[in-house]
Write a protein that holds these residues in place. Structure first.
Motif, mmCIF file in Angstrom:
data_model
loop_
_atom_site.group_PDB
_atom_site.id
_atom_site.type_symbol
_atom_site.label_atom_id
_atom_site.label_comp_id
_atom_site.label_asym_id
_atom_site.label_seq_id
_atom_site.Cartn_x
_atom_site.Cartn_y
_atom_site.Cartn_z
ATOM 1 N N MET A 115 66.502 42.948 -24.021
ATOM 2 C CA MET A 115 65.604 44.089 -24.174
ATOM 3 C C MET A 115 66.250 45.198 -24.987
ATOM 4 N N ALA A 116 67.573 45.342 -24.853
ATOM 5 C CA ALA A 116 68.289 46.303 -25.694
ATOM 6 C C ALA A 116 68.167 45.919 -27.166
ATOM 7 N N ALA A 117 68.298 44.621 -27.444
ATOM 8 C CA ALA A 117 68.189 44.155 -28.830
ATOM 9 C C ALA A 117 66.806 44.439 -29.396
ATOM 10 N N ALA A 118 65.758 44.189 -28.611
ATOM 11 C CA ALA A 118 64.387 44.394 -29.094
ATOM 12 C C ALA A 118 64.092 45.866 -29.312
ATOM 13 N N GLY A 119 64.550 46.718 -28.388
ATOM 14 C CA GLY A 119 64.317 48.139 -28.565
ATOM 15 C C GLY A 119 65.067 48.692 -29.755
ATOM 16 N N THR A 120 66.308 48.248 -29.932
ATOM 17 C CA THR A 120 67.129 48.718 -31.053
ATOM 18 C C THR A 120 66.538 48.301 -32.385
ATOM 19 N N ALA A 121 65.978 47.100 -32.438
ATOM 20 C CA ALA A 121 65.443 46.564 -33.690
ATOM 21 C C ALA A 121 63.999 46.966 -33.949
ATOM 22 N N SER A 122 63.421 47.813 -33.080
ATOM 23 C CA SER A 122 62.015 48.230 -33.232
ATOM 24 C C SER A 122 61.087 47.020 -33.356
ATOM 25 N N LEU A 123 61.164 46.165 -32.366
ATOM 26 C CA LEU A 123 60.394 44.923 -32.377
ATOM 27 C C LEU A 123 59.002 45.196 -31.800
ATOM 28 N N GLY A 124 58.190 45.838 -32.600
ATOM 29 C CA GLY A 124 56.916 46.361 -32.136
ATOM 30 C C GLY A 124 55.859 45.336 -31.810
ATOM 31 N N ASN A 125 56.079 44.082 -32.146
ATOM 32 C CA ASN A 125 55.080 43.050 -31.835
ATOM 33 C C ASN A 125 55.343 42.372 -30.497
ATOM 34 N N ALA A 126 56.330 42.853 -29.748
ATOM 35 C CA ALA A 126 56.640 42.289 -28.439
ATOM 36 C C ALA A 126 55.967 43.120 -27.349
ATOM 37 N N VAL A 127 55.224 42.452 -26.475
ATOM 38 C CA VAL A 127 54.573 43.112 -25.344
ATOM 39 C C VAL A 127 54.965 42.350 -24.086
ATOM 40 N N MET A 128 55.707 43.010 -23.199
ATOM 41 C CA MET A 128 56.107 42.375 -21.949
ATOM 42 C C MET A 128 55.180 42.841 -20.832
ATOM 43 N N HIS A 129 54.632 41.861 -20.113
ATOM 44 C CA HIS A 129 53.724 42.138 -19.007
ATOM 45 C C HIS A 129 54.491 41.869 -17.716
ATOM 46 N N ILE A 130 54.764 42.928 -16.951
ATOM 47 C CA ILE A 130 55.671 42.835 -15.803
ATOM 48 C C ILE A 130 54.879 42.870 -14.498
ATOM 49 N N ASP A 131 54.988 41.800 -13.765
ATOM 50 C CA ASP A 131 54.350 41.653 -12.459
ATOM 51 C C ASP A 131 55.271 42.276 -11.409
ATOM 52 N N TRP A 132 55.054 43.569 -11.152
ATOM 53 C CA TRP A 132 55.949 44.289 -10.224
ATOM 54 C C TRP A 132 55.407 44.172 -8.808
ATOM 55 N N ASN A 133 55.848 43.109 -8.127
ATOM 56 C CA ASN A 133 55.385 42.881 -6.766
ATOM 57 C C ASN A 133 56.487 43.096 -5.731
ATOM 58 N N GLN A 134 57.693 43.400 -6.187
ATOM 59 C CA GLN A 134 58.839 43.760 -5.340
ATOM 60 C C GLN A 134 59.395 42.611 -4.509
ATOM 61 N N ALA A 135 58.880 41.384 -4.698
ATOM 62 C CA ALA A 135 59.286 40.278 -3.825
ATOM 63 C C ALA A 135 59.957 39.177 -4.628
ATOM 64 N N SER A 136 61.094 38.710 -4.105
ATOM 65 C CA SER A 136 61.765 37.545 -4.671
ATOM 66 C C SER A 136 61.885 36.500 -3.568
ATOM 67 N N ILE A 137 62.739 35.539 -3.729
ATOM 68 C CA ILE A 137 62.913 34.527 -2.690
ATOM 69 C C ILE A 137 63.482 35.151 -1.418
ATOM 70 N N ASP A 138 64.418 36.083 -1.575
ATOM 71 C CA ASP A 138 65.197 36.567 -0.435
ATOM 72 C C ASP A 138 64.870 37.976 0.026
ATOM 73 N N THR A 139 64.100 38.744 -0.752
ATOM 74 C CA THR A 139 63.876 40.133 -0.352
ATOM 75 C C THR A 139 62.486 40.606 -0.776
ATOM 76 N N ASN A 140 62.002 41.609 -0.065
ATOM 77 C CA ASN A 140 60.759 42.292 -0.430
ATOM 78 C C ASN A 140 61.046 43.672 -1.023
ATOM 79 N N ARG A 141 62.297 43.915 -1.382
ATOM 80 C CA ARG A 141 62.678 45.185 -2.016
ATOM 81 C C ARG A 141 63.639 44.897 -3.158
ATOM 82 N N VAL A 142 63.134 44.298 -4.209
ATOM 83 C CA VAL A 142 63.992 43.960 -5.349
ATOM 84 C C VAL A 142 64.535 45.225 -6.000
ATOM 85 N N CYS A 143 63.640 46.166 -6.316
ATOM 86 C CA CYS A 143 63.989 47.358 -7.088
ATOM 87 C C CYS A 143 63.931 48.606 -6.206
#
Length: 785
Positions: A217-245
């Motif tokens: 993500m640092a590389a994409a931001g630095t290079a102004s990669l404007g055609n990249a769109v990341m869709h982030i499913d922020w559900n806070q749950a992984s295999i082991d926790t319900n508080r990832v972030c």
């Protein structure tokens, strides 16, 4: 003084605030159409997990389904009838564990077209993913169940691969998918310029925690990669926790950033969707992302609930779900059954029909009944299906209206392969070296890459882990724009900044770049680091190139994993860097034709070996090149084979004059030079005559016909041979089959420890790999012969 971020090119938007003035983008009827579709989709996810027990990840598939449906039916410009249209927008599931949802959405989209716009269906089934293909979910190609065979269902891999239409990458392994997906965006941007196709990347906050994601993500931001769109499913749950972030005042169990902070840190635009189930907010955010014109990549963060309305939520729905035909399963699919008035096969507590899922034929039949309920639900939802089918038609029409064309002087990667196949047998005049010249293997590799780059109008993009000049890969960009590539301010450069000391992300990005189809990436670092850190990306790239053949047979799309400063001649840096083990990670460790390692000893061999490898078009080419200066040997005066013989992978470097006293097989530049410059004159004094073979590429040799292999390296010579390698003993097993020969073989660990630091000649002396050490080993071998 309060801490604040320094200025960013990216912007932050809360879409709920934006909508207060902009209004809602969808009519109530359109929202209802999406709601109907999502209800069917969630039921299909439940069916798939139930009838393919313990397979897939229902929770994340469900939480991401709504925003992915909007990507497919509203945001993307693409042609359903032709998944391989080069100029179309792409979608990439970096979150490979959501494959269950991916397959469900692909099958439902196909049904929507079948019912509402059959003219959009691809003419060949291999370019479709049909509802019938879901019978192949997580099934092996050798499956023999009746319906799988009757409907010729595709075997659908547990994580996404390019065997599925519209996918270019194999993903799912610890964050590699983000890097490789951004590589697709780099490829599209450099080939098409300002009107490049967009690359939509599906990921979750848990999938953003691997370090290589931050690098990419640092590389994409630095290079102004404007055609990249990341869709982030922020559900806070992984295999082991319900508080990832971290979430406000609540610390995260894994990391202390929110997805918004993480993306904004790396200079991405950030759009927060506070209610990630609200189709109005979802579509508004995706349309807003398309309208931002500041040149920076965009992250849309959807706040969701993993496993929403499935009956199991949070981490418990990540890689698990309801037990087979349990009450919870039937409750999850009840809305589908009520809509259609149909029933699913039911199991009593003591039912033995499927023996708890062990009877595959019975499970398949029950699954098929469920799929027919899904089909019926869609056929009864004529208005919703008609609207969604119209959206697919509009997606194709928008793509046609875009009329995207390659930019002026776009790269011509095919010129690289054509030149390699045509001219690889002779060394170009510009690259010819004369006896007595002083150069390095790494510099000659840089010159060869630059030669091909100029011939292809810049089809090779290069990067290094903060070692551009040190490893000489910077020479790849000579004659092009100076400095690092930036899509807005410096698009002519052929040098990428991939996050700094970031072998992980660099390898992933170049995998995606090559997969897009118009470039070759060349990433460089110490062999000690990149052979290991680039291994996962290389492996997934090989998997992807092989899987791609199920849809479109053709040559692989290679990237170059440069193992520079290779081996123990990098002695000043000590054993942490001067690593003899790197080759063992790659050589003969991949399926045939997917990986070609190159181990030249003489800088004159670089052109021949790189050309031979490029002509074969493997998925990955891994040249091992050393750091120190070398003096070009007068091979003819010493009776050595010409450097162009290296193309065979194994060649007779020096033939015994008269009766042979034995056979020696050499691999590695450090021992190659030590043998030729120091040991060979000493052997002459001793009157010892040997057949001396050199291994320049195990995989190139493997690609020769068996008869040719036997002619070049006769079995009788192999049976009597000893080895000399600057790498590890197992890399010699292929060439030294006898127990005695292996006991006699000289290698970097023969004294049972890692070698120390110092000048190259001192490290070779310590290891018994200098001229005198090799002589002693050979004399002992000859005496016991």
């Amino acid at each position: 003084m309060a801490f604040t971020f320094q200025p960013r090119r990216g912007i932050y938007i809360d879409i709920s605030e934006e909508m207060k003035t902009a209004g809602a983008p969808l009519t109530n009827e359109e929202v209802q159409h999406f709601e109907e579709f999502d209800s069917i989709y969630r039921s299909l996810c439940a069916l798939m997990y139930n009838y393919v027990p313990m397979s897939g990840h229902p929770g994340g598939s469900i939480s991401s389904g709504r925003f992915v449906a909007c990507i497919l039916f509203d945001a993307m410009d693409y042609d359903l009838s032709n998944p391989d249209r080069d100029e179309a927008d792409l979608i990439s599931y970096a979150a490979g564990h959501k494959a269950l949802g991916l397959y469900a959405l692909w099958a439902l989209r196909n049904e929507v077209a079948r019912i509402g716009a059959p003219e959009l269906l691809a003419r060949e089934d291999r370019y479709q993913l049909r509802l019938e293909d879901l019978l192949g979910f997580r099934r092996n190609p050798t499956a023999k169940t009746p319906l799988f065979n009757k409907y010729k269902a595709k075997p659908l891999d547990g994580h996404p691969t390019p065997a599925t239409p519209f996918l270019r990458l194999s993903t799912g392994a610890s964050g590699v998918g983000v890097a490789s997906s951004l590589g697709l965006a780099f490829g599209a941007m450099d080939y098409y310029g300002n009107r490049a196709p967009r690359v939509h990347i599906v990921e979750g906050e848990g999938g953003m925690t691997p370090g290589r994601v931050s690098e990419a993500m640092a590389a994409a931001g630095t290079a102004s990669l404007g055609n990249a769109v990341m869709h982030i499913d922020w559900n806070q749950a992984s295999i082991d926790t319900n508080r990832v972030c971290r979430d406000g005042d609540q610390p995260g169990d894994y990391v202390q950033w929110s997805p918004m902070e993480f993306a904004y840190l790396h200079d991405w635009n950030v759009i927060l969707v506070p209610e990630g189930r609200d189709f109005q907010q979802i579509v508004a955010a995706q349309r807003k992302a398309a309208s931002i014109d500041n040149g920076q990549p965009t992250a849309i963060v959807y706040r969701t609930t993993k496993g929403w309305q499935y009956g199991i939520e949070g981490r418990l729905s990540h890689g698990a779900g309801h037990k087979l035909c349990s009450d919870g399963f039937y409750e999850a699919v009840q809305p589908l059954l009520e809509k259609t008035g149909r029933m699913l096969p039911t199991c009593e507590p003591d039912c033995q029909r499927c023996e708890g899922g062990k009877q595959e034929d019975v499970m398949e039949a029950c699954f098929w009944d469920g799929l027919m309920v899904v089909r019926a639900a869609l056929e009864e939802s004529r208005e919703a299906v008609g609207n969604l089918a119209g959206r697919l038609v509009s997606a194709r029409d928008r793509l046609n209206e875009q009329n995207r064309k390659p930019r002026e002087k776009a790269p011509r990667v095919e010129a690289v392969f054509e030149l390699a196949a045509k001219n690889g047998k002779s060394i170009p005049k510009e690259l010819t070296l004369a006896p007595g010249d002083v150069t390095t293997l790494r510099a000659e590799l840089g010159r060869v890459l630059n030669y091909y780059n100029k011939a292809s109008d810049g089809a090779i993009l290069a990067a290094a882990a903060d070692l551009l000049s040190s490893t000489s890969v910077i020479m790849t960009g000579d004659g092009f724009s100076e400095g690092y590539y930036n899509a807005g301010s410096n698009p002519g450069s052929r040098i990428l900044a991939t996050g700094g000391i970031c072998e992980d992300a660099m390898s992933g990005i170049f995998s995606g770049l090559a997969s897009y189809g118009h470039h070759i990436g060349a990433g460089s670092s110490y062999g000690a680091f990149i052979a290991a850190l680039g291994h996962i990306a290389a492996r997934l790239h090989a998997i992807g190139n092989q899987a791609r053949q199920a849809i479109a047979e053709g040559p692989y799309r290679p990237f170059v994993l440069i193992c520079a400063h290779a081996g123990i001649k990098t002695g000043e840096d000590g054993p942490t860097h001067a690593d003899p083990q790197a080759l063992q990670l790659l050589q003969e460790n991949f399926p045939r034709s997917t990986m070609i390692t190159l181990t030249p000893w003489d800088p004159q061999e670089i052109w021949t070996l790189m050309s031979a490898a490029l002509a074969k078009r493997p998925a990955i080419i891994a040249p091992f090149v050393t750091r120190p200066n070398e003096t070009i040997i007068d091979r003819k005066a010493l009776g050595l084979a010409p450097p162009t013989d290296a193309k065979a992978g194994v060649y007779l470097l020096k033939k015994a004059e008269g009766k042979s006293d034995g056979t020696v097989v050499i691999q590695g530049s450090e021992v190659g030079y030590a043998f030729v410059e120091e040991t060979l004159p000493l052997l002459k004094k001793e009157g010892i005559e040997l057949n001396v073979y050199y291994v320049s590429s195990a995989e190139l040799f493997d690609l020769l016909p068996q008869e040719e292999q036997d002619r070049i390296f006769p079995r009788a010579h192999a049976e009597e041979a000893m080895g000399i390698t600057g790498f590890t003993l197992p890399t010699m097993y292929r060439w030294i089959p006898s127990k005695r020969g292996r006991l006699m073989t000289v290698h970097a660990f023969q004294k049972g420890h890692y070698l120390g630091s110092g000048k190259a000649h001192k490290v070779l002396e310590e290891g018994g790999l200098n001229g005198e050490g090799l002589l002693k080993a050979i004399v002992r071998y000859v005496k016991e012969q």
